[in-house]
Design a protein around this motif. Structure first.
Motif, PDB file in Angstrom:
ATOM      1  N   SER A   1       0.839  -1.189   0.000  1.00 34.95           N
ATOM      2  CA  SER A   1       0.000   0.000   0.000  1.00 34.95           C
ATOM      3  C   SER A   1       0.880   1.247   0.000  1.00 34.95           C
ATOM      4  CB  SER A   1      -0.943  -0.023   1.187  1.00 34.95           C
ATOM      5  OG  SER A   1      -0.238   0.082   2.389  1.00 34.95           O
ATOM      6  N   GLU A   2       0.305   2.348  -0.422  1.00 38.25           N
ATOM      7  CA  GLU A   2       1.063   3.589  -0.559  1.00 38.25           C
ATOM      8  C   GLU A   2       1.668   4.027   0.773  1.00 38.25           C
ATOM      9  OE1 GLU A   2       0.278   8.034  -2.271  1.00 38.25           O
ATOM     10  OE2 GLU A   2      -0.814   6.362  -3.158  1.00 38.25           O
ATOM     11  N   GLY A   3       2.940   4.411   0.729  1.00 41.74           N
ATOM     12  CA  GLY A   3       3.641   4.845   1.930  1.00 41.74           C
ATOM     13  C   GLY A   3       4.319   3.723   2.693  1.00 41.74           C
ATOM     14  N   ALA A   4       4.053   2.470   2.329  1.00 38.59           N
ATOM     15  CA  ALA A   4       4.660   1.325   3.021  1.00 38.59           C
ATOM     16  C   ALA A   4       6.118   1.160   2.578  1.00 38.59           C
ATOM     17  CB  ALA A   4       3.873   0.054   2.721  1.00 38.59           C
ATOM     18  N   TYR A   5       6.921   0.590   3.461  1.00 35.57           N
ATOM     19  CA  TYR A   5       8.334   0.371   3.185  1.00 35.57           C
ATOM     20  C   TYR A   5       8.614  -1.118   3.017  1.00 35.57           C
ATOM     21  CZ  TYR A   5       9.023   5.177   4.609  1.00 35.57           C
ATOM     22  OH  TYR A   5       8.964   6.539   4.697  1.00 35.57           O
ATOM     23  N   TYR A   6       9.459  -1.424   2.031  1.00 31.80           N
ATOM     24  CA  TYR A   6       9.867  -2.790   1.720  1.00 31.80           C
ATOM     25  C   TYR A   6      11.384  -2.807   1.617  1.00 31.80           C
ATOM     26  CZ  TYR A   6       4.973  -3.168   0.453  1.00 31.80           C
ATOM     27  OH  TYR A   6       3.605  -3.151   0.485  1.00 31.80           O
ATOM     28  N   ALA A   7      11.999  -3.938   1.960  1.00 31.57           N
ATOM     29  CA  ALA A   7      13.464  -4.008   1.917  1.00 31.57           C
ATOM     30  C   ALA A   7      13.934  -5.315   1.303  1.00 31.57           C
ATOM     31  CB  ALA A   7      14.036  -3.866   3.325  1.00 31.57           C
ATOM     32  N   GLY A   8      15.156  -5.286   0.808  1.00 32.31           N
ATOM     33  CA  GLY A   8      15.817  -6.473   0.287  1.00 32.31           C
ATOM     34  C   GLY A   8      17.200  -6.556   0.892  1.00 32.31           C
ATOM     35  N   LEU A   9      17.636  -7.767   1.194  1.00 30.82           N
ATOM     36  CA  LEU A   9      18.952  -7.979   1.798  1.00 30.82           C
ATOM     37  C   LEU A   9      19.705  -9.026   0.999  1.00 30.82           C
ATOM     38  CD1 LEU A   9      20.869  -7.403   4.229  1.00 30.82           C
ATOM     39  CD2 LEU A   9      19.798  -9.356   5.365  1.00 30.82           C
ATOM     40  N   ASP A  10      20.895  -8.662   0.533  1.00 35.84           N
ATOM     41  CA  ASP A  10      21.772  -9.582  -0.182  1.00 35.84           C
ATOM     42  C   ASP A  10      23.051  -9.713   0.632  1.00 35.84           C
ATOM     43  OD1 ASP A  10      23.009 -11.207  -2.045  1.00 35.84           O
ATOM     44  OD2 ASP A  10      23.456  -9.583  -3.441  1.00 35.84           O
ATOM     45  N   ILE A  11      23.335 -10.905   1.108  1.00 38.12           N
ATOM     46  CA  ILE A  11      24.502 -11.134   1.962  1.00 38.12           C
ATOM     47  C   ILE A  11      25.718 -11.438   1.099  1.00 38.12           C
ATOM     48  CG2 ILE A  11      25.445 -12.551   3.826  1.00 38.12           C
ATOM     49  CD1 ILE A  11      22.476 -13.077   4.614  1.00 38.12           C
ATOM     50  N   GLY A  12      26.763 -10.635   1.276  1.00 32.26           N
ATOM     51  CA  GLY A  12      27.967 -10.785   0.470  1.00 32.26           C
ATOM     52  C   GLY A  12      28.980 -11.715   1.098  1.00 32.26           C
ATOM     53  N   ALA A  49      21.737  -6.770  13.528  1.00 33.78           N
ATOM     54  CA  ALA A  49      21.639  -5.354  13.887  1.00 33.78           C
ATOM     55  C   ALA A  49      21.166  -4.522  12.698  1.00 33.78           C
ATOM     56  CB  ALA A  49      22.988  -4.844  14.391  1.00 33.78           C
ATOM     57  N   MET A  50      21.678  -4.820  11.505  1.00 32.87           N
ATOM     58  CA  MET A  50      21.291  -4.090  10.295  1.00 32.87           C
ATOM     59  C   MET A  50      19.791  -4.252  10.029  1.00 32.87           C
ATOM     60  SD  MET A  50      22.642  -4.702   6.374  1.00 32.87           S
ATOM     61  CE  MET A  50      24.288  -4.076   6.544  1.00 32.87           C
ATOM     62  N   VAL A  51      19.306  -5.489  10.117  1.00 30.33           N
ATOM     63  CA  VAL A  51      17.890  -5.770   9.863  1.00 30.33           C
ATOM     64  C   VAL A  51      17.017  -5.177  10.964  1.00 30.33           C
ATOM     65  CG1 VAL A  51      16.200  -7.640   9.702  1.00 30.33           C
ATOM     66  CG2 VAL A  51      18.358  -7.805   8.448  1.00 30.33           C
ATOM     67  N   ASP A  52      17.448  -5.299  12.205  1.00 28.58           N
ATOM     68  CA  ASP A  52      16.688  -4.751  13.331  1.00 28.58           C
ATOM     69  C   ASP A  52      16.531  -3.238  13.197  1.00 28.58           C
ATOM     70  OD1 ASP A  52      15.334  -5.198  15.858  1.00 28.58           O
ATOM     71  OD2 ASP A  52      17.040  -4.170  16.789  1.00 28.58           O
ATOM     72  N   ARG A  53      17.614  -2.546  12.853  1.00 28.36           N
ATOM     73  CA  ARG A  53      17.550  -1.082  12.665  1.00 28.36           C
ATOM     74  C   ARG A  53      16.553  -0.719  11.569  1.00 28.36           C
ATOM     75  NH1 ARG A  53      23.105  -1.465  12.993  1.00 28.36           N
ATOM     76  NH2 ARG A  53      23.308  -1.256  10.732  1.00 28.36           N
ATOM     77  N   ALA A  54      16.579  -1.476  10.473  1.00 28.14           N
ATOM     78  CA  ALA A  54      15.678  -1.185   9.344  1.00 28.14           C
ATOM     79  C   ALA A  54      14.220  -1.371   9.745  1.00 28.14           C
ATOM     80  CB  ALA A  54      16.018  -2.069   8.144  1.00 28.14           C
ATOM     81  N   PHE A  55      13.904  -2.468  10.446  1.00 20.53           N
ATOM     82  CA  PHE A  55      12.523  -2.693  10.876  1.00 20.53           C
ATOM     83  C   PHE A  55      12.065  -1.602  11.833  1.00 20.53           C
ATOM     84  CE2 PHE A  55      12.671  -6.974   9.101  1.00 20.53           C
ATOM     85  CZ  PHE A  55      11.353  -7.123   8.673  1.00 20.53           C
ATOM     86  N   LYS A  56      12.939  -1.185  12.742  1.00 18.88           N
ATOM     87  CA  LYS A  56      12.570  -0.148  13.705  1.00 18.88           C
ATOM     88  C   LYS A  56      12.420   1.227  13.051  1.00 18.88           C
ATOM     89  CE  LYS A  56      14.393  -2.360  17.812  1.00 18.88           C
ATOM     90  NZ  LYS A  56      15.481  -2.430  18.783  1.00 18.88           N
ATOM     91  N   ARG A  57      13.317   1.554  12.146  1.00 22.53           N
ATOM     92  CA  ARG A  57      13.300   2.888  11.532  1.00 22.53           C
ATOM     93  C   ARG A  57      12.143   3.063  10.552  1.00 22.53           C
ATOM     94  NH1 ARG A  57      18.285   5.887   8.363  1.00 22.53           N
ATOM     95  NH2 ARG A  57      17.115   7.764   7.858  1.00 22.53           N
ATOM     96  N   TRP A  58      11.855   2.028   9.740  1.00 25.12           N
ATOM     97  CA  TRP A  58      10.854   2.174   8.686  1.00 25.12           C
ATOM     98  C   TRP A  58       9.608   1.311   8.878  1.00 25.12           C
ATOM     99  CZ3 TRP A  58      16.105   1.979   7.036  1.00 25.12           C
ATOM    100  CH2 TRP A  58      16.592   3.211   6.605  1.00 25.12           C
ATOM    101  N   SER A  59       9.518   0.556   9.931  1.00 24.67           N
ATOM    102  CA  SER A  59       8.375  -0.349  10.120  1.00 24.67           C
ATOM    103  C   SER A  59       8.109  -1.138   8.838  1.00 24.67           C
ATOM    104  CB  SER A  59       7.115   0.429  10.519  1.00 24.67           C
ATOM    105  OG  SER A  59       7.319   1.096  11.734  1.00 24.67           O
ATOM    106  N   LEU A  60       9.127  -1.849   8.402  1.00 21.51           N
ATOM    107  CA  LEU A  60       9.056  -2.572   7.124  1.00 21.51           C
ATOM    108  C   LEU A  60       7.835  -3.480   7.053  1.00 21.51           C
ATOM    109  CD1 LEU A  60      12.777  -3.715   6.748  1.00 21.51           C
ATOM    110  CD2 LEU A  60      11.671  -1.720   5.712  1.00 21.51           C
ATOM    111  N   ARG A  61       7.196  -3.465   5.918  1.00 22.86           N
ATOM    112  CA  ARG A  61       6.088  -4.371   5.675  1.00 22.86           C
ATOM    113  C   ARG A  61       6.627  -5.750   5.280  1.00 22.86           C
ATOM    114  NH1 ARG A  61       0.817  -2.681   2.971  1.00 22.86           N
ATOM    115  NH2 ARG A  61       0.733  -1.747   5.024  1.00 22.86           N
ATOM    116  N   ARG A  62       7.773  -5.768   4.568  1.00 18.70           N
ATOM    117  CA  ARG A  62       8.339  -7.035   4.115  1.00 18.70           C
ATOM    118  C   ARG A  62       9.841  -6.883   3.900  1.00 18.70           C
ATOM    119  NH1 ARG A  62       5.404  -8.683  -0.823  1.00 18.70           N
ATOM    120  NH2 ARG A  62       3.833  -9.215   0.725  1.00 18.70           N
ATOM    121  N   LEU A  63      10.575  -7.949   4.195  1.00 16.35           N
ATOM    122  CA  LEU A  63      12.003  -8.023   3.917  1.00 16.35           C
ATOM    123  C   LEU A  63      12.232  -9.242   3.038  1.00 16.35           C
ATOM    124  CD1 LEU A  63      15.031  -7.261   4.425  1.00 16.35           C
ATOM    125  CD2 LEU A  63      14.950  -8.867   6.334  1.00 16.35           C
ATOM    126  N   ALA A  64      12.774  -9.020   1.848  1.00 13.24           N
ATOM    127  CA  ALA A  64      13.129 -10.119   0.955  1.00 13.24           C
ATOM    128  C   ALA A  64      14.607 -10.426   1.186  1.00 13.24           C
ATOM    129  CB  ALA A  64      12.888  -9.732  -0.499  1.00 13.24           C
TER     130      ALA A  64
END
Length: 86
Positions: A1-12, A49-64
């Motif tokens: 939905s509009e305004g929602a945040y989504y993230a992707g994580l690629d582990i190097g 820590a990286m993922v936790d910060r992202a969920f807290k800062r943007w209230s992610l709807r989904r993390l791929a």
């Protein structure tokens, strides 16, 4: 939905960087790049820590999470944690 945040994580690997990308849904099929974070030689604590910060800062709807290569094990761990939290 509009305004929602989504993230992707690629582990190097050792040489490649771990990359977390956050997008914000705008109108229709459009997204705006909100944030890119990179780290080199990311251990499991730094990943958490990286993922936790992202969920807290943007209230992610989904993390791929890329579940290939180095991402396979963290993806299984994350899936287990989600199943336990339900």
């Amino acid at each position: 939905s509009e305004g929602a945040y989504y993230a992707g994580l690629d582990i190097g690997k050792t040489v490649d960087r771990t990359v977390l990308t956050v997008l914000r849904k705008v109108s229709g099929p459009a997204y705006v790049l909100q944030h890119i974070e990179t780290q080199r030689r990311t251990d499991s604590e730094a990943l958490d820590a990286m993922v936790d910060r992202a969920f807290k800062r943007w209230s992610l709807r989904r993390l791929a999470l890329d579940a290939t290569g180095l991402g396979a094990f963290p993806a299984l761990v994350a899936l287990s944690a989600l199943k336990r939290s339900k």
